[in-house]
Structure formats: structure tokens, C-alpha cells
Design a protein around this motif. Structure first.
Motif, PDB file in Angstrom:
ATOM      1  N   LYS A   1      60.694  38.078  19.628  1.00  0.00           N
ATOM      2  CA  LYS A   1      61.917  38.427  18.859  1.00  0.00           C
ATOM      3  C   LYS A   1      62.038  37.795  17.474  1.00  0.00           C
ATOM      4  O   LYS A   1      62.696  38.357  16.612  1.00  0.00           O
TER       5      LYS A   1
ATOM      6  N   HIS B   1      44.522  44.989  19.303  1.00  0.00           N
ATOM      7  CA  HIS B   1      44.681  43.577  19.679  1.00  0.00           C
ATOM      8  C   HIS B   1      43.588  43.203  20.696  1.00  0.00           C
ATOM      9  O   HIS B   1      42.912  42.181  20.557  1.00  0.00           O
TER      10      HIS B   1
ATOM     11  N   PRO C   1      51.607  42.448  13.873  1.00  0.00           N
ATOM     12  CA  PRO C   1      52.943  42.572  13.286  1.00  0.00           C
ATOM     13  C   PRO C   1      53.637  41.234  13.082  1.00  0.00           C
ATOM     14  O   PRO C   1      54.389  41.057  12.134  1.00  0.00           O
TER      15      PRO C   1
ATOM     16  N   VAL D   1      45.241  37.780  15.597  1.00  0.00           N
ATOM     17  CA  VAL D   1      44.078  38.050  16.443  1.00  0.00           C
ATOM     18  C   VAL D   1      43.894  39.555  16.591  1.00  0.00           C
ATOM     19  O   VAL D   1      44.870  40.288  16.688  1.00  0.00           O
ATOM     20  N   GLY D   2      42.676  40.002  16.601  1.00  0.00           N
ATOM     21  CA  GLY D   2      42.431  41.428  16.865  1.00  0.00           C
ATOM     22  C   GLY D   2      41.368  42.023  15.976  1.00  0.00           C
ATOM     23  O   GLY D   2      40.634  41.315  15.298  1.00  0.00           O
ATOM     24  N   GLN D   3      41.334  43.330  15.995  1.00  0.00           N
ATOM     25  CA  GLN D   3      40.315  44.080  15.252  1.00  0.00           C
ATOM     26  C   GLN D   3      40.333  43.730  13.767  1.00  0.00           C
ATOM     27  O   GLN D   3      39.303  43.601  13.140  1.00  0.00           O
ATOM     28  N   THR D   4      41.535  43.589  13.218  1.00  0.00           N
ATOM     29  CA  THR D   4      41.645  43.268  11.790  1.00  0.00           C
ATOM     30  C   THR D   4      41.945  41.787  11.578  1.00  0.00           C
ATOM     31  O   THR D   4      42.190  41.360  10.459  1.00  0.00           O
TER      32      THR D   4
ATOM     33  N   SER E   1      50.021  38.407  17.364  1.00  0.00           N
ATOM     34  CA  SER E   1      49.617  39.786  17.097  1.00  0.00           C
ATOM     35  C   SER E   1      49.783  40.072  15.601  1.00  0.00           C
ATOM     36  O   SER E   1      50.414  39.300  14.871  1.00  0.00           O
TER      37      SER E   1
HETATM   38  C1  LIG Z   1      44.140  50.039  11.832  1.00  0.00           C
HETATM   39  C2  LIG Z   1      44.976  49.142  12.683  1.00  0.00           C
HETATM   40  C3  LIG Z   1      44.539  47.855  12.906  1.00  0.00           C
HETATM   41  C4  LIG Z   1      45.296  46.981  13.685  1.00  0.00           C
HETATM   42  N1  LIG Z   1      44.831  45.710  13.924  1.00  0.00           N
HETATM   43  C5  LIG Z   1      45.530  44.910  14.760  1.00  0.00           C
HETATM   44  C6  LIG Z   1      45.044  43.618  15.089  1.00  0.00           C
HETATM   45  O1  LIG Z   1      43.995  43.170  14.617  1.00  0.00           O
HETATM   46  N2  LIG Z   1      45.777  42.853  15.931  1.00  0.00           N
HETATM   47  C7  LIG Z   1      46.956  43.277  16.480  1.00  0.00           C
HETATM   48  O2  LIG Z   1      47.569  42.513  17.238  1.00  0.00           O
HETATM   49  N3  LIG Z   1      47.436  44.507  16.190  1.00  0.00           N
HETATM   50  C8  LIG Z   1      46.763  45.318  15.339  1.00  0.00           C
HETATM   51  N4  LIG Z   1      47.256  46.539  15.025  1.00  0.00           N
HETATM   52  C9  LIG Z   1      48.624  46.871  15.512  1.00  0.00           C
HETATM   53  C10 LIG Z   1      48.635  47.342  16.962  1.00  0.00           C
HETATM   54  O3  LIG Z   1      48.366  48.716  17.011  1.00  0.00           O
HETATM   55  C11 LIG Z   1      50.006  47.065  17.589  1.00  0.00           C
HETATM   56  O4  LIG Z   1      51.006  47.722  16.831  1.00  0.00           O
HETATM   57  C12 LIG Z   1      50.349  45.596  17.681  1.00  0.00           C
HETATM   58  O5  LIG Z   1      49.305  44.885  18.299  1.00  0.00           O
HETATM   59  C13 LIG Z   1      51.621  45.417  18.495  1.00  0.00           C
HETATM   60  O6  LIG Z   1      52.022  44.083  18.403  1.00  0.00           O
HETATM   61  P1  LIG Z   1      52.903  43.442  19.543  1.00  0.00           P
HETATM   62  O7  LIG Z   1      52.264  43.669  20.856  1.00  0.00           O
HETATM   63  O8  LIG Z   1      53.234  42.065  19.145  1.00  0.00           O
HETATM   64  O9  LIG Z   1      54.286  44.266  19.426  1.00  0.00           O
HETATM   65  P2  LIG Z   1      54.885  45.429  20.289  1.00  0.00           P
HETATM   66  O10 LIG Z   1      53.974  46.587  20.384  1.00  0.00           O
HETATM   67  O11 LIG Z   1      56.244  45.662  19.735  1.00  0.00           O
HETATM   68  O12 LIG Z   1      54.994  44.811  21.758  1.00  0.00           O
HETATM   69  C14 LIG Z   1      55.885  43.816  22.115  1.00  0.00           C
HETATM   70  C15 LIG Z   1      55.734  43.598  23.604  1.00  0.00           C
HETATM   71  O13 LIG Z   1      56.610  42.573  23.991  1.00  0.00           O
HETATM   72  C16 LIG Z   1      57.191  42.921  25.229  1.00  0.00           C
HETATM   73  N5  LIG Z   1      58.474  42.220  25.324  1.00  0.00           N
HETATM   74  C17 LIG Z   1      59.629  42.504  24.659  1.00  0.00           C
HETATM   75  N6  LIG Z   1      60.579  41.590  24.996  1.00  0.00           N
HETATM   76  C18 LIG Z   1      59.999  40.747  25.866  1.00  0.00           C
HETATM   77  C19 LIG Z   1      60.485  39.605  26.576  1.00  0.00           C
HETATM   78  N7  LIG Z   1      61.718  39.146  26.429  1.00  0.00           N
HETATM   79  N8  LIG Z   1      59.623  38.964  27.407  1.00  0.00           N
HETATM   80  C20 LIG Z   1      58.335  39.400  27.566  1.00  0.00           C
HETATM   81  N9  LIG Z   1      57.858  40.483  26.922  1.00  0.00           N
HETATM   82  C21 LIG Z   1      58.673  41.130  26.081  1.00  0.00           C
HETATM   83  C22 LIG Z   1      57.330  44.419  25.190  1.00  0.00           C
HETATM   84  O14 LIG Z   1      57.386  44.972  26.499  1.00  0.00           O
HETATM   85  C23 LIG Z   1      56.077  44.828  24.447  1.00  0.00           C
HETATM   86  O15 LIG Z   1      55.018  45.116  25.360  1.00  0.00           O
HETATM   87  C24 LIG Z   1      46.535  47.432  14.250  1.00  0.00           C
HETATM   88  C25 LIG Z   1      46.950  48.746  14.017  1.00  0.00           C
HETATM   89  C26 LIG Z   1      46.197  49.577  13.248  1.00  0.00           C
HETATM   90  C27 LIG Z   1      46.667  50.987  13.038  1.00  0.00           C
END
Ligand SMILES: Cc1cc2nc3c(=O)[nH]c(=O)nc-3n(C[C@H](O)[C@H](O)[C@H](O)COP(=O)(O)OP(=O)(O)OC[C@H]3O[C@@H](n4cnc5c(N)ncnc54)[C@H](O)[C@@H]3O)c2cc1C
Length: 318
Positions: A208, A268, A232, A245-248, A230
């Protein structure tokens, strides 16, 4: 003839990968019946390498090489490889080693296999298994050059003790005047670097906001782990980009990867595929990360993580 390893250091200490290269290099040097030589830069105390099978350490101590400079380090490694008849040069899979490898390969007319995950299937010609497609697949490649270079994937072989009487030599640095010098490096804030960590605790958008990162930090410090995030999370400035961490972002090859509030998007997962045990804490049972997890907790991070920290602390103190 020899097998040569480049042993990396951080803050005056050998990285774990140095001991892994020593263990791996020892096994190959034994097969080839040759000496295992390690090269270290600005490291006065090289004897720990002897515990992992190194026969000889060549130390290069020069203030102008305090910070890694691919060109200057390469000049010295090439010189040593040539004068010591190295048939195989082994590097880690760190970003610095990946800068060095092509420079060495061109100058030594050597073959180079990156991301190697185990001992060679054969030595002559050199046949090695490597991971590819972000660790989703493996291929076997054959190198039949006079000299070859292996980039060993971190944590793919492990460390094994094999004490040797180690010979320590000092070599004056060979320096190219045309090369620039790295004056200063700004290091990531975490106590343990992601690339070398045995344990990594990673947070996603589910946390959050940055004000909640004390949960990640406290869990990481309880476990002696590095912190990661991650994409974002770093894009929004909640955490530094060095933790992404991840592909990029950065690849992680830890023994334990704990992902909290990370959905498990394919980009990721691409960065953590070579981590051994993956633990996921997410409140959505449908989160894709659970498919890649070894252990999963479906629950609210704000309830599960404090409880986990409390239990771990109690266990440590018991
Ligand atoms: C070309 C390209 C390259 C990319 N390279 C990377 C990369 O290298 N690394 C990377 O990480 N991403 C990368 N991304 C982005 C990737 O596609 C995802 O959008 C990103 O990994 C999502 O980040 P997130 O899981 O933190 O957020 P979200 O997708 O928003 O997920 C948040 C998660 O938290 C959970 N959650 C919410 N509240 C709680 C709570 N209270 N307790 C427990 N769980 C909770 C939700 O259920 C959800 O699963 C790339 C995207 C593109 C298009």
C-alpha cells in the motif's frame, strides 16, 4: 596450465560467489589435473580461499583499482591468463563479471558460456549446461576453443570445503592510461546486497505505501536478508531502483525468496526463477504467484507479517 577464477569482493570481504567459484574451479582443476589460481583485487587477506580448494592467489593491490573498472580489471586478468597458461577462466554471473567476460573472450580468443548451471559434461571439448529464456529452459553448449570462459550462475553449484596450502603472490597492477577511473560508487542502502543474499524479502504494491516498509525491513533484518521490491514499487519511488527485481530489474538467485503483496506477474517471476524456495504471502488466493510458490500463505500481509516476525524472533531467542 591452470584454471583461473576471478574472485569478487565487497567491503573488503570475499563475496559468497568467490567461494562458490573456488569450489567449482577445484572440481574442474582436479579433472584436468592442473593448478587452480584465483585473482583478487585490493584484498589483503586471501587465505580464506584456501579452505575452498584454491592452490594460488594472485593479489593485485592498487588504489586506482579500488572500484571495479571493466577495462582495467580485464587487462590484468588477460595478462595473468596468458602468463599462467589458463585453459579455463571462471567468472560469476554478477553484472561486473558479465562486463568482463566479453573483454576477456575477445582478447584471449576464448569461447564464453554464460549462466552455466553445473559441472561440465565434458572438458575437451568443453560441454556445459546453461540456463536460458530467464531460467525457463536449459541448453547444452559446446566450446572447442583453446581457452574457454565459464560464467557460473550464482548459487547453482554451492560451496564445498577442500582445504589447501595456499600460495599468495602479489602482482603489480598493469594499468592502461587511456582508461577512466571510477572515483566513487553510490551503494544501495540495504545491508545485504540482493545479488549475494541467501534470503531475500520482497514487497509489492500490496504493501500500500512506503510507510509500511518497516514490515519488510524488520522481517529482513530478523532473517539477515536483503530487501527487494516489484517494479511498480520502485517506479512510484517507494523504494530505490536498486531493489527492483525481475526481467527489467535485478535477478535473484537466493536460497529463500519471500514475496509479500506481489502478484507474481511473468516479468517479476523472470527475475526470481533461479531462487530455490519461494514463499508467497498474498490475500488473493488466485494471485498467479501461488502457482510458482513452494509455500504460500493466503492472508493479509498486515496481519501475517507481524506474526511471522514475532514467531521468528521468539524462535531465535529460544
Ligand atoms: C515490459 C515490462 C517489463 C516489466 N518488468 C518488470 C520487472 O522487472 N519486475 C516487476 O516486478 N514487474 C515488471 N513489470 C510489471 C509487471 O507486469 C507487474 O505489473 C508488476 O510486477 C506488478 O507489481 P505488484 O505485484 O507489486 O503489484 P500488483 O500487480 O498490483 O499486485 C499486488 C498484489 O498484492 C496483493 N495484495 C493486496 N493487498 C494485500 C494485502 N493486504 N496483503 C497481502 N497481499 C495483498 C494483491 O492480491 C496483488 O496480488 C513489467 C511490465 C512490463 C510490461
Amino acid at each position: 596450465m591452470s584454471v583461473l577464477i576471478y574472485t569478487e569482493t565487497e567491503n573488503g570481504k570475499f563475496k559468497k560467489s568467490a567461494f562458490e567459484l573456488a569450489s567449482y574451479g577445484r572440481a574442474i582443476a582436479d579433472q584436468m589435473g592442473v593448478e587452480l589460481i584465483a585473482v583478487s583485487f585490493n584484498q589483503q587477506e586471501s587465505s580464506p580461499l584456501g579452505s575452498y580448494g584454491v592452490d594460488r592467489v594472485i593479489q593485485i593491490n592498487d588504489p586506482s583499482l579500488e572500484n571495479f573498472t571493466a577495462h582495467q580489471y580485464a587487462i590484468n586478468l588477460i595478462e595473468i591468463a596468458q602468463t599462467r597458461g589458463a585453459k579455463l577462466v571462471i567468472l560469476s554471473s554478477s553484472a561486473n563479471a558479465k562486463y568482463l567476460a566479453p573483454l576477456l573472450a575477445v582478447s584471449l580468443s576464448a569461447g564464453y558460456a554464460s549462466n552455466v548451471v553445473g559441472l561440465p559434461e565434458s572438458i575437451a571439448p568443453l560441454m556445459v549446461k546453461r540456463s536460458c529464456f530467464t531460467n525457463k529452459a536449459f541448453n547444452t553448449c559446446t566450446l572447442d576453443n583453446e581457452i574457454n570462459i565459464i560464467g557460473l550462475s550464482n548459487n547453482s553449484y554451492g560451496v564445498s570445503e577442500n582445504p589447501k596450502e595456499i600460495v599468495v603472490e602479489e602482482k603489480p597492477a598493469s594499468l592502461s592510461e587511456t582508461s577512466f577511473k571510477v572515483e566513487n560508487i553510490e551503494k544501495a542502502s540495504g545491508e545485504v546486497s540482493i545479488a549475494d543474499a541467501d534470503v531475500v524479502v520482497s514487497g509489492g504494491r500490496g504493501l500500500k505505501g512506503p510507510e509500511n516498509w518497516h514490515l519488510i525491513e524488520e522481517l529482513a533484518s530478523t532473517l539477515g536478508a536483503a530487501t527487494a521490491c516489484s517494479k511498480p514499487v520502485s517506479d512510484m519511488g517507494w523504494r530505490p531502483h536498486s531493489e527492483h527485481v525481475g526481467q527489467t530489474g535485478k535477478p535473484v538467485a537466493s536460497n529463500l525468496y519471500i514475496a509479500i503483496g506481489v502478484s507474481g506477474a511473468i516479468q517479476h517471476l523472470a527475475g526470481i526463477n533461479s531462487s530455490k524456495v519461494k514463499v508467497v504471502i498474498n490475500n488473493d488466493p488466485e494471485a498467479p504467484f501461488f502457482k510458482a510458490a513452494d509455500y504460500g500463505v493466503v492472508g493479509d500481509a498486515f496481519e501475517v507479517v507481524p506474526e511471522l516476525i514475532e514467531k521468528l524472533k521468539a524462535f531465535k531467542n529460544s
